[in-house]
Design an enzyme around this catalytic site. Structure first.
Site, short mmCIF file in Angstrom:
data_model
loop_
_atom_site.label_atom_id
_atom_site.label_comp_id
_atom_site.label_asym_id
_atom_site.label_seq_id
_atom_site.Cartn_x
_atom_site.Cartn_y
_atom_site.Cartn_z
N THR A 175 -0.33 2.17 7.08
CA THR A 175 -0.33 0.93 6.30
C THR A 175 -0.25 -0.27 7.24
O THR A 175 0.44 -0.22 8.25
CB THR A 175 0.81 0.88 5.27
OG1 THR A 175 0.76 -0.39 4.60
CG2 THR A 175 2.17 1.07 5.91
N GLY A 216 -10.96 -1.13 3.72
CA GLY A 216 -9.98 -1.09 4.80
C GLY A 216 -9.89 0.28 5.44
O GLY A 216 -10.78 1.12 5.29
N THR A 271 0.87 -1.18 0.00
CA THR A 271 0.00 0.00 0.00
C THR A 271 0.90 1.23 0.00
O THR A 271 1.99 1.18 0.55
CB THR A 271 -0.87 -0.03 1.27
OG1 THR A 271 -1.86 -1.03 1.11
CG2 THR A 271 -1.53 1.31 1.57
N1 ASP Z 1 -4.26 -1.03 5.19
C1 ASP Z 1 -4.55 -1.66 3.93
C2 ASP Z 1 -5.89 -2.34 4.03
O1 ASP Z 1 -6.16 -2.97 5.02
C3 ASP Z 1 -3.52 -2.69 3.52
C4 ASP Z 1 -2.08 -2.28 3.62
O2 ASP Z 1 -1.76 -1.23 4.19
O3 ASP Z 1 -1.22 -3.01 3.10
O4 ASP Z 1 -6.63 -2.28 3.08
#
Ligand code: ASP
Length: 318
Positions: free
Chosen positions: A235, A214, A184
């Site tokens: 993230t 998310g 991300t």
């Molecule tokens: N936070 C992001 C989600 O849960 C995923 C990530 O940060 O890799 O959609």
């Protein structure tokens, strides 16, 4: 006057054991490219918000990251993306969730902020808005990526969702492909006027359920900016970040308890979030140009570039 830009490309089990020289070079080039894009805006006296968008667009266009072009596959084998942008000088924000076929979701989030009269658009409504505002669309094939597809094939018949940067998963792909992709993306900036902004863009989690959203596009959870406190992009595993309202919680600790940027980030990421089983991290700046990288995972792809020409690119924990 000074300025500062920080970026991330995802947090997780990022250790020297799962990387190699070639991968390090690729990530370093991609992170530096994003830093340069945002730095160019800031060095010309541009707004923090525009620098954040420029840095994120650069990473969305790079298939190494789980955002835009490199987005992971959902349970239905599709790419559904979330993004948010917030301007700390006026607390304006724009978010989109569950969008498909948008080349640069962060550009759509900015359009929502400026031209929709709303903060958050999702699914078909967001797509309709994008079409009517001339946002660039791309076909499904633009998002096809063999590594991400294989990653999804492995778990599509299960009810598991998966952070795209889980170490085990990485390892299983590295020997075959040598160019496993994840992360991300996010950026936060402080411009020469002392205004701050933050943005986040993601494909979410591999095998996520249709309609799952998310933390990234949720203002106060994965993204937040307020000139009085800080600009944050998170993230990690989104569900605990949502429950902990991570980005706004850091801001509140600064605003109401007078904590420093570092103390506020540490309290939320290294204490409160861990207590509810949350793994990941964040990047942050304040209106004086101070910045923080804070994570409770093994690593986080991250970078910083400021007005003094200082540049940092790093992956692993201290
Ligand atoms: N936070 C992001 C989600 O849960 C995923 C990530 O940060 O890799 O959609």
């Amino acid at each position: 006057m000074s300025f500062t830009l920080v970026i991330h490309g995802g947090a997780g089990n990022i250790t020297p054991a799962i990387m190699n020289e070639e991968l390090e070079k690729e990530y370093s080039a991609a992170l530096k490219g994003a830093l340069d894009s945002g730095h160019e805006v800031l060095s010309k006296g541009g707004a923090a918000m525009d620098a954040v968008v420029a840095a994120i667009v650069s990473m969305e266009n790079c298939p190494l990251f789980n955002a835009g072009r490199g987005s992971v596959f959902t349970k239905k084998g599709l790419n559904e993306m979330d993004a948010a942008l917030m301007n700390g000088s006026n607390l304006m924000a724009g978010s989109i969730a569950g969008v498909r076929n948008i080349r640069n979701p962060i550009v759509l989030a900015r359009e929502v902020m400026i031209h929709s009269g709303h903060v958050f658009l999702a699914g078909e409504g967001a797509a309709e808005f994008a079409l009517s505002h001339g946002i660039e669309m791309v076909p499904d094939e633009y998002f096809f990526n063999q590594d991400r597809y294989d990653q999804w094939l492995e778990i599509r018949h299960t009810n598991f969702t998966q952070l795209d940067h889980k170490g085990d998963n990485l390892k299983s792909h590295l020997p075959d492909t040598g160019d496993y992709k994840f992360g991300t993306v996010g950026a936060a900036a402080c411009d020469v006027q002392g205004n701050i902004a933050a943005g986040t863009s993601t494909g979410g989690m591999t095998n996520k359920r249709f309609g799952r959203i998310g933390d990234s596009p949720v203002i106060g959870a994965g993204t937040y900016a307020n000139n009085a406190t800080c600009a944050i992009s998170c993230t990690g595993h989104g569900e605990p970040f949502l429950r902990a309202c991570v980005a706004h919680d850091v801001s509140c600790l600064m605003e109401y308890k007078g904590l420093s940027l570092k103390a506020a980030c540490d309290t939320v990421i290294k204490d409160k979030l861990i207590k509810i089983g949350g793994e990941g991290g964040l990047i942050a700046v304040d209106a004086k140009g101070n910045y923080e990288f804070c994570f409770n995972s093994n690593g986080m792809y991250r970078g910083m570039k400021n007005s003094e020409g200082k540049e940092v690119v790093a992956y692993y924990g201290e």
